[in-house]
Design an enzyme around this catalytic site. Structure first.
Site, PDB file in Angstrom:
ATOM      1  N   PRO A 139       2.517   0.267   1.179  1.00  0.00           N
ATOM      2  CA  PRO A 139       3.731   0.904   0.661  1.00  0.00           C
ATOM      3  C   PRO A 139       3.873   0.608  -0.838  1.00  0.00           C
ATOM      4  O   PRO A 139       3.716  -0.539  -1.253  1.00  0.00           O
ATOM      5  CB  PRO A 139       4.865   0.264   1.484  1.00  0.00           C
ATOM      6  CG  PRO A 139       4.286  -0.957   2.116  1.00  0.00           C
ATOM      7  CD  PRO A 139       2.811  -0.736   2.204  1.00  0.00           C
ATOM      8  N   HIS A 140       4.115   1.643  -1.617  1.00  0.00           N
ATOM      9  CA  HIS A 140       4.190   1.441  -3.068  1.00  0.00           C
ATOM     10  C   HIS A 140       5.119   2.477  -3.680  1.00  0.00           C
ATOM     11  O   HIS A 140       5.369   3.524  -3.072  1.00  0.00           O
ATOM     12  CB  HIS A 140       2.796   1.541  -3.692  1.00  0.00           C
ATOM     13  CG  HIS A 140       2.144   2.872  -3.487  1.00  0.00           C
ATOM     14  ND1 HIS A 140       1.382   3.160  -2.373  1.00  0.00           N
ATOM     15  CD2 HIS A 140       2.146   4.014  -4.224  1.00  0.00           C
ATOM     16  CE1 HIS A 140       0.943   4.397  -2.445  1.00  0.00           C
ATOM     17  NE2 HIS A 140       1.393   4.948  -3.571  1.00  0.00           N
ATOM     18  N   ALA A 141       5.586   2.174  -4.870  1.00  0.00           N
ATOM     19  CA  ALA A 141       6.449   3.130  -5.580  1.00  0.00           C
ATOM     20  C   ALA A 141       6.538   2.766  -7.045  1.00  0.00           C
ATOM     21  O   ALA A 141       6.387   1.606  -7.418  1.00  0.00           O
ATOM     22  CB  ALA A 141       7.845   3.140  -4.973  1.00  0.00           C
ATOM     23  N   GLU A 148       0.840  12.814  -6.051  1.00  0.00           N
ATOM     24  CA  GLU A 148       0.945  11.482  -6.656  1.00  0.00           C
ATOM     25  C   GLU A 148      -0.186  11.260  -7.666  1.00  0.00           C
ATOM     26  O   GLU A 148       0.028  10.681  -8.732  1.00  0.00           O
ATOM     27  CB  GLU A 148       0.840  10.462  -5.526  1.00  0.00           C
ATOM     28  CG  GLU A 148       1.534   9.157  -5.785  1.00  0.00           C
ATOM     29  CD  GLU A 148       1.459   8.260  -4.565  1.00  0.00           C
ATOM     30  OE1 GLU A 148       0.684   8.548  -3.623  1.00  0.00           O
ATOM     31  OE2 GLU A 148       2.178   7.259  -4.579  1.00  0.00           O
TER      32      GLU A 148
END
Lengths: 150, 163
Positions: free
Chosen positions: A66-68, B62
Site C-alpha cells: 500500500p502506498h500513496a 499511476e
C-alpha cells in the site's frame, strides 16, 4: 537510500490486530507515525485508500505494498507489517497477503519514492526472502533479513 | 608548444540525490578553475517505471502520474544546480531527458564530446542486483570519458563557499 536504513524497529510489526484492509492500513499508518513524521494521519489513510480503490496493492506471493503520494508527510515514511497467517487484501492471485510494506511520500520526493518501491519489488521477488521474513520472530530480525537481502 | 586545456566540458549527472548536489558544487569549482563549460543532465528513469508497472505495483495511470512527478523533480534539481553555478558566475547548460538513464547519459557525453563526468558518491551496495540497477555505477563503467566521484560533502561545501 536503503530499505533497512529507512525502517526502524519501531516501524515493524509482527501480527496485526485487525483483519480488514482498512484496519490493516490504519495499523501500518500508526506504525509509520512512530517516527513522528505524519502530520495528518486521516489524510494519509484517505490517500492510501484512494489508491486501493483504483486497484488493490495486494500482489502475488503474499506481498502487499500500500502506498500513496500525500501532503501529510514532508519526507518519505515507511512501515512494515507481517501476518504469519495471512490476510485477505484483495490480492491479484487471490492468496492472503502476509508481508505489508507501507510507503508514504510527498509529491516532491518522486525520485527517491520510485527507487524505494523498486527496491521493495526486488527484495520481495525472492522466495527465500519472503519465507525468512514471514518466519521472523522480532522486528530486529526482520530488519536484519532486509539488510542482508539488499 | 601551447598547454592543452585539461578539461573543456564538464557534465554533472543529476539523479535527485543529496550526493549529486555535492557533485554539482565540486563541478562548479572545477569549471571555474579550468574555465570549462558546464552541463547538467537529469534523465527520467523510464525503465524503473516500467519495472513497477510490470510488477503490478503501479497501475498505468499511476505510472504516467509518477513520470510527471519525476520530470518536475528533475526540473527542480536542474534549476537549483544552475542557480548554484550562477552564484559563482558560471553558466550551466541543463538537459532533461527520458529513457534508459545510463544510455541517455553516455550518448549525451559522446554527442557533446564531454571530457569529465562528475558523479555523486555511489550508494553502498552488497549484491550484484543492486550493482546492476545502480545507474550512477553504470555511468561510471560505461562513460567513455574520465569520471570523477565526489565525496566528503562538508569539505566540498567549504571549497564551493571559498570561490
Amino acid at each position: 537510500m536503503r530499505l533497512s536504513e529507512m525502517l526502524k524497529e519501531d516501524n515493524v510489526l509482527i501480527g496485526f490486530k485487525g483483519t480488514q484492509k482498512k484496519d490493516i492500513i490504519n495499523e501500518l499508518i500508526e506504525l509509520a507515525d512512530k517516527s513522528g513524521r505524519i502530520r495528518d494521519k486521516e489524510e494519509a489513510l484517505r490517500a492510501v485508500m484512494a489508491r486501493e480503490e483504483m486497484m488493490s496493492t495486494g500482489l502475488e506471493h503474499g506481498i502487499a505494498i500500500p502506498h500513496a503520494k500525500t501532503d501529510s508527510v514532508s519526507e518519505i515514511v515507511m512501515a512494515l507489517g507481517i501476518s504469519k497467517q495471512g490476510i485477505d487484501f484483495e490480492s491479484v492471485d487471490g492468496e492472503p497477503s502476509k508481508i505489508f510494506f507501507l510507503l508514504l511520500a510527498p509529491e516532491t520526493a518522486a525520485t527517491a519514492n520510485v527507487k524505494l518501491l523498486a527496491q521493495i519489488a526486488r527484495v520481495t521477488s525472492s522466495a527465500e526472502f519472503r519465507s525468512r521474513i514471514v518466519s521472523a520472530d522480532s522486528p530486529a530480525e526482520v530488519i536484519d533479513i532486509i539488510s542482508n537481502a539488499e | 608548444m601551447d598547454l592543452i586545456k585539461p578539461v573543456k566540458k564538464i557534465l554533472i549527472y543529476v539523479d535527485g540525490s543529496e550526493e549529486c548536489i555535492t557533485a554539482a558544487q565540486y563541478a562548479i569549482v572545477l569549471a571555474k578553475n579550468f574555465g570549462a563549460e558546464l552541463y547538467a543532465m537529469y534523465v527520467v528513469n523510464e525503465s524503473i517505471l516500467k519495472e513497477l508497472l510490470k510488477a503490478n505495483i503501479f497501475i498505468k495511470a499511476e505510472e504516467m502520474d509518477y513520470e510527471h512527478d519525476l520530470v518536475q523533480d528533475g526540473k527542480r534539481y536542474l534549476h537549483y544546480i544552475s542557480e548554484l553555478a550562477k552564484e559563482k558566475g558560471i553558466n550551466t547548460e541543463i538537459k532533461l531527458e527520458k529513457g534508459v538513464v545510463n544510455k541517455v547519459v553516455t550518448d549525451y557525453i559522446k554527442s557533446l564530446d564531454i571530457d569529465l563526468v562528475v558523479l555523486g558518491e555511489l550508494e553502498e551496495f552488497t549484491s550484484r542486483s543492486d550493482s546492476f540497477h545502480d545507474e550512477t555505477e553504470l555511468i561510471l563503467r560505461k562513460a567513455q570519458c574520465s569520471v570523477l566521484i565526489v565525496k566528503d560533502p562538508d569539505k566540498v561545501e567549504q571549497i564551493y563557499n571559498s570561490i
